[in-house]
Design an enzyme around this catalytic site. Structure first.
Site, PDB file in Angstrom:
ATOM      1  N   ARG A  24       0.973  -1.231   0.094  1.00 49.09           N
ATOM      2  CA  ARG A  24       0.022  -0.176  -0.170  1.00 49.09           C
ATOM      3  C   ARG A  24       0.858   1.335  -0.012  1.00 49.09           C
ATOM      4  NH1 ARG A  24      -2.895  -4.250   1.915  1.00 49.09           N
ATOM      5  NH2 ARG A  24      -5.139  -4.307   1.971  1.00 49.09           N
TER       6      ARG A  24
ATOM      7  N   ARG B 236      -6.608 -16.896 -10.547  1.00 46.45           N
ATOM      8  CA  ARG B 236      -7.221 -16.255  -9.567  1.00 46.45           C
ATOM      9  C   ARG B 236      -8.112 -15.081 -10.264  1.00 46.45           C
ATOM     10  NH1 ARG B 236      -2.983 -14.958  -4.717  1.00 46.45           N
ATOM     11  NH2 ARG B 236      -4.999 -14.477  -3.518  1.00 46.45           N
TER      12      ARG B 236
ATOM     13  N   SER C  25     -11.234  -8.773  -0.491  1.00 50.56           N
ATOM     14  CA  SER C  25     -11.156  -7.230  -0.069  1.00 50.56           C
ATOM     15  C   SER C  25     -10.097  -6.541  -0.957  1.00 50.56           C
ATOM     16  CB  SER C  25     -10.862  -7.138   1.359  1.00 50.56           C
ATOM     17  OG  SER C  25      -9.489  -7.469   1.619  1.00 50.56           O
ATOM     18  N   GLN C  26      -9.525  -7.138  -1.748  1.00 49.49           N
ATOM     19  CA  GLN C  26      -8.568  -6.569  -2.570  1.00 49.49           C
ATOM     20  C   GLN C  26      -9.162  -5.755  -3.682  1.00 49.49           C
ATOM     21  OE1 GLN C  26      -6.173 -10.227  -3.835  1.00 49.49           O
ATOM     22  NE2 GLN C  26      -4.854 -10.159  -2.095  1.00 49.49           N
TER      23      GLN C  26
ATOM     24  N   SER D 259     -12.578 -10.070   5.576  1.00 46.80           N
ATOM     25  CA  SER D 259     -10.996  -9.362   6.023  1.00 46.80           C
ATOM     26  C   SER D 259     -11.394  -7.889   5.785  1.00 46.80           C
ATOM     27  CB  SER D 259     -10.511  -9.774   4.326  1.00 46.80           C
ATOM     28  OG  SER D 259     -10.192 -11.235   4.601  1.00 46.80           O
TER      29      SER D 259
ATOM     30  N   ASP E 221      -4.751 -15.346   6.489  1.00 53.32           N
ATOM     31  CA  ASP E 221      -3.616 -15.690   6.277  1.00 53.32           C
ATOM     32  C   ASP E 221      -3.145 -16.389   7.695  1.00 53.32           C
ATOM     33  OD1 ASP E 221      -3.236 -14.499   3.918  1.00 53.32           O
ATOM     34  OD2 ASP E 221      -2.465 -12.592   4.564  1.00 53.32           O
TER      35      ASP E 221
ATOM     36  N   LYS F 223      -6.047 -19.431  -2.844  1.00 55.26           N
ATOM     37  CA  LYS F 223      -4.705 -18.729  -2.589  1.00 55.26           C
ATOM     38  C   LYS F 223      -3.668 -19.289  -3.534  1.00 55.26           C
ATOM     39  CE  LYS F 223      -5.905 -15.868   0.913  1.00 55.26           C
ATOM     40  NZ  LYS F 223      -5.530 -14.430   0.774  1.00 55.26           N
TER      41      LYS F 223
ATOM     42  N   ARG G 171      -5.493 -23.880  -0.270  1.00 49.59           N
ATOM     43  CA  ARG G 171      -4.664 -23.815   1.136  1.00 49.59           C
ATOM     44  C   ARG G 171      -5.609 -24.728   2.144  1.00 49.59           C
ATOM     45  NH1 ARG G 171      -2.719 -17.949   3.076  1.00 49.59           N
ATOM     46  NH2 ARG G 171      -1.099 -18.295   1.528  1.00 49.59           N
TER      47      ARG G 171
ATOM     48  N   LYS H  23       8.451 -15.487  -1.234  1.00 49.29           N
ATOM     49  CA  LYS H  23       7.042 -14.538  -1.606  1.00 49.29           C
ATOM     50  C   LYS H  23       6.882 -13.630  -0.444  1.00 49.29           C
ATOM     51  CE  LYS H  23       2.388 -15.239  -2.531  1.00 49.29           C
ATOM     52  NZ  LYS H  23       2.351 -14.186  -3.822  1.00 49.29           N
TER      53      LYS H  23
END
Length: 410
Positions: free
Chosen positions: A25, A117, A160-161, A187, A292, A319, A323, A391
């Site tokens: 951000r 995705r 939420s991205q 999220s 996460d 993800k 996951r 990552k």
């Protein structure tokens, strides 16, 4: 890189790496500011490097010197850009609206599972505003057109991205905009982090309610202002070491802000409530706001005195790996008793893990969870593809070793 980890207690002091979420951000906001910003305490993970590269492709200058990133904001946006997002979903979903607001004809590429995705909400909403996508799913994908202000309807339970991406872009539009949610927001702490990060750069987002759901009001023609800012430590990474403590290690974790808005700070309360002085009590945790934490919560749940459950986890199937299935398979491979459902995990008690071999499915958080699990094993744990930690936390194994962790590279 494959590693063989030998059971050992971790002892010492650790500086938590910088928050990857905040670092994304801050770099994007700095690139949109007119002038030079200095962002310190940045952990240069692969995801952060591709976000910096994306903003350079759009016209910013980003110089990394150790953990300090100096960003000269975009003066004239690139007419065309080729943007490699690596395996970073955040980079892809944050930068699509930014490129559209700048009027850049941008091609987005990705690796690993990233091309699978979805970015469907953008295709639906942006098409109404004159933005074209070719193709409308998968990568590589090219957008063209300029984003305009207005009303944007987004699902709150997909990612939420998408909301964050629009929060970067809409202040650049001439007129005012509103983001309305059509389903409950999961999220939410990540959206709160976006609002907090943007304030550092002079951008204001106003939250209100509509029908019981958050609604975000965004004034147009706002100007990003350069600043100097330090990125706080990452609770999602610190969670691995907090869990190690719950399993018998003695680690002091520094570089964390107690009043942080990071949702993953919840790990502190979860462990405190589970720890009774006489073993670990079972827990049920809704991870809708803290996806996460799932891999390391699964490790913790294996050592509670009964059955622990992780619920509301369906989104984790898209993800870096599936996951839910991947962490269950990983822990079961070393003696865990984990059941995976479509949207939940259930962990039965074990006294110790028994050692074995883990396939983390190229998922950085499963690598780190398996490493912590190995500290509570009675035999070595082999982790295949351990370089996946690059990552988000490239110095993980360096820090692990400094705390007394014993491993060899195979």
């Amino acid at each position: 890189m494959d590693v063989k980890i030998y059971p050992s207690k971790l002892i010492g002091t650790l500086n938590a790496p910088s928050s990857k979420s905040y670092s994304h951000r801050m770099i994007i906001a700095a690139a949109l500011a007119g002038g030079i910003s200095e962002i310190s305490n940045v952990t240069g993970s692969n995801d952060i490097k591709v976000t910096a590269g994306a903003m350079e492709a759009l016209g910013a200058d980003v110089l990394a010197d150790g953990d300090v990133y100096t960003v000269r904001g975009i003066k004239a946006p690139a007419a065309k850009a080729d943007i490699d997002c690596g395996e970073s979903g955040s980079t892809l979903r944050f930068i699509i609206p930014v490129a559209a607001a700048l009027g850049t004809n941008a091609t987005f590429r990705g690796h690993g599972k990233l091309p699978e995705r979805p970015y469907t909400p953008y295709v639906r909403e942006f098409s109404k505003k004159g933005i074209s996508f070719e193709p409308q799913s998968g990568l590589p994908m090219t957008i063209s057109g300029r984003l305009t202000a207005g009303e944007y309807l987004l699902e709150g339970d997909v990612s939420s991205q998408f909301i964050t991406g629009l929060m970067f872009a809409l202040p650049l539009c001439e007129e005012d905009s509103v983001i309305k949610l059509t389903s409950p927001l999961q999220s939410k702490p990540y959206v709160d982090m976006t609002i907090a990060a943007l304030k550092n750069f002079g951008i204001n987002i106003y939250e209100t309610k509509l029908g019981g759901l958050p609604m975000y009001l965004i004034k147009g023609s706002q100007k990003y202002s350069p600043c100097r800012v330090s990125v706080e430590g990452d609770y999602s990474q610190a969670a691995f070491f907090f869990t190690a403590n719950a399993l018998g290690s003695e680690i002091r974790v520094k570089n964390l802000i107690p009043d942080s808005v990071q949702g993953d700070k919840a790990i502190v309360d979860i462990i405190e409530k589970s720890s009774t002085g006489d073993g670990l009590e079972p827990f049920t945790v809704d991870v809708g706001d803290i996806p996460d934490l799932v891999p390391i919560l699964a490790v913790l749940g294996c050592f509670t005195k009964g059955t622990s459950r992780i619920v509301n986890a369906a989104r984790l199937k898209i993800k870096e790996s599936d996951r839910i299935t991947a962490i269950a398979d990983a822990l079961n491979a070393i003696g865990g008793k984990v059941t995976a459902g479509d949207d939940f995990l259930e962990m039965q008690h074990v006294d110790k893990f028994t050692g074995g071999e883990v396939d983390p499915c190229n998922d950085h958080r499963i690598v780190m969870a398996a490493a912590i699990a190995a500290t509570a094993s009675d035999a070595p744990v082999i982790i295949r593809g351990a370089e996946a930690v690059n990552k988000s936390y490239p110095r993980f194994f360096e820090d692990f070793k400094a705390l007394g962790g014993e491993f060899e590279v195979l």
